[in-house]
Scaffold this motif. Structure first.
Motif, PDB file in Angstrom:
ATOM      1  N   THR A   7     145.882  37.354 -15.648  1.00 50.24           N
ATOM      2  CA  THR A   7     144.709  37.545 -16.503  1.00 50.24           C
ATOM      3  C   THR A   7     144.658  36.474 -17.585  1.00 50.24           C
ATOM      4  N   PHE A   9     143.567  36.115 -21.175  1.00 51.86           N
ATOM      5  CA  PHE A   9     143.204  36.890 -22.356  1.00 51.86           C
ATOM      6  C   PHE A   9     142.572  35.936 -23.366  1.00 51.86           C
ATOM      7  N   SER A  22     134.242  33.697 -21.232  1.00 44.63           N
ATOM      8  CA  SER A  22     134.410  34.766 -20.245  1.00 44.63           C
ATOM      9  C   SER A  22     133.550  34.512 -19.011  1.00 44.63           C
ATOM     10  N   GLU A  26     135.119  33.626 -15.355  1.00 36.60           N
ATOM     11  CA  GLU A  26     134.888  34.606 -14.289  1.00 36.60           C
ATOM     12  C   GLU A  26     134.157  33.979 -13.110  1.00 36.60           C
ATOM     13  N   GLU A  31     140.373  36.496 -13.643  1.00 40.41           N
ATOM     14  CA  GLU A  31     140.311  37.807 -14.285  1.00 40.41           C
ATOM     15  C   GLU A  31     140.389  37.564 -15.787  1.00 40.41           C
ATOM     16  N   GLU A  33     139.955  39.038 -19.901  1.00 40.00           N
ATOM     17  CA  GLU A  33     139.854  40.141 -20.867  1.00 40.00           C
ATOM     18  C   GLU A  33     139.667  39.529 -22.250  1.00 40.00           C
ATOM     19  N   THR A  34     138.666  39.988 -22.984  1.00 36.25           N
ATOM     20  CA  THR A  34     138.372  39.379 -24.283  1.00 36.25           C
ATOM     21  C   THR A  34     138.626  40.348 -25.441  1.00 36.25           C
ATOM     22  N   HIS A  35     138.973  39.748 -26.592  1.00 38.99           N
ATOM     23  CA  HIS A  35     139.173  40.524 -27.819  1.00 38.99           C
ATOM     24  C   HIS A  35     138.636  39.713 -28.992  1.00 38.99           C
ATOM     25  N   TYR A  45     147.611  45.041 -25.606  1.00 38.60           N
ATOM     26  CA  TYR A  45     148.572  44.275 -24.807  1.00 38.60           C
ATOM     27  C   TYR A  45     149.997  44.767 -25.027  1.00 38.60           C
ATOM     28  N   ARG A  49     151.175  43.129 -18.320  1.00 38.41           N
ATOM     29  CA  ARG A  49     150.290  42.286 -17.528  1.00 38.41           C
ATOM     30  C   ARG A  49     150.581  40.820 -17.807  1.00 38.41           C
TER      31      ARG A  49
END
Length: 203
Positions: A7, A9, A22, A26, A31, A33-35, A45, A49
């Motif tokens: 992933t 991140f 993102s 993609e 894959e 995942e955003t924050h 987290y 992963r």
């Protein structure tokens, strides 16, 4: 094709940058995942992963370098690619010293980021493989009884004195008993000789 088990991140407080990264990643099959904050990432987290962290340096609250330090302190090993619009040489040096893979200044070319992500994934795969080997080795040694572990410890402490007679004399037991334990040790550890046992313990 990117590894589906890994992933990317993305941690950035800028909504537009987060969404843009993102979408573009993609589309390339990653894959993602955003924050929006370091705290949000840490809450989600746990290190289970694998992948890499594309991390904005200038986050409000806990900034990127502070997040890196926090991850290092918790021994959560994930390759980090810093991105920044206002970081300088001291910050980039600190990031690299802390183990970051790179420190990219905005705006950066997508091709450069992809190249660094692929390099980060390779590091992540190698780390995961090493971690799995260590876990598998630990599980093998956990099968030993207390007496078997004593014998192994003696072999590792004095690799020049590994005969059953020498080990028996040190532990105050019979050589025949040591022979019995030695056979069980080799079987449990999946090795064929004392030399292989020593090599396994050293890896």
């Amino acid at each position: 094709m990117p590894d589906a088990k890994l992933t990317v991140f993305v941690v950035d407080d800028d909504d537009d940058i987060r969404k843009s990264l993102s979408r573009s990643l993609e589309k390339r099959g990653y894959e993602v995942e955003t924050h929006a904050s370091a705290q949000g990432f840490l809450a989600a987290y746990d290190g289970a992963r694998s992948g890499c962290l594309v991390l904005d340096y200038g986050l409000p609250g806990m900034n990127g370098l502070e997040l890196q330090e926090h991850l290092n302190a918790r021994k959560l090993s994930i390759p980090i690619i810093f991105i920044t619009g206002h970081g300088g040489i001291p910050q980039s040096v600190q990031a690299i010293k802390g183990g970051a893979l790179d420190f990219l200044e905005k705006p950066f070319r997508q091709s450069v980021l992809i190249e660094r992500i692929e390099a980060a994934f390779q590091i992540a795969v190698e780390r995961d493989s090493a971690r799995e080997r260590m876990q598998e080795k630990a599980e093998r040694f956990d099968r030993l009884t207390a007496r078997e572990q004593e014998i192994v410890d003696r072999i590792l402490e004095e690799p020049s004195e590994t005969s059953s007679k020498e080990i028996a004399g040190f532990l105050g037991i019979s050589p025949r008993t040591v022979d019995h334990h030695r056979a069980r040790i080799l079987e449990k550890l999946g090795v064929r000789s004392v030399a292989e046992l020593i090599a396994l313990a050293g890896r």
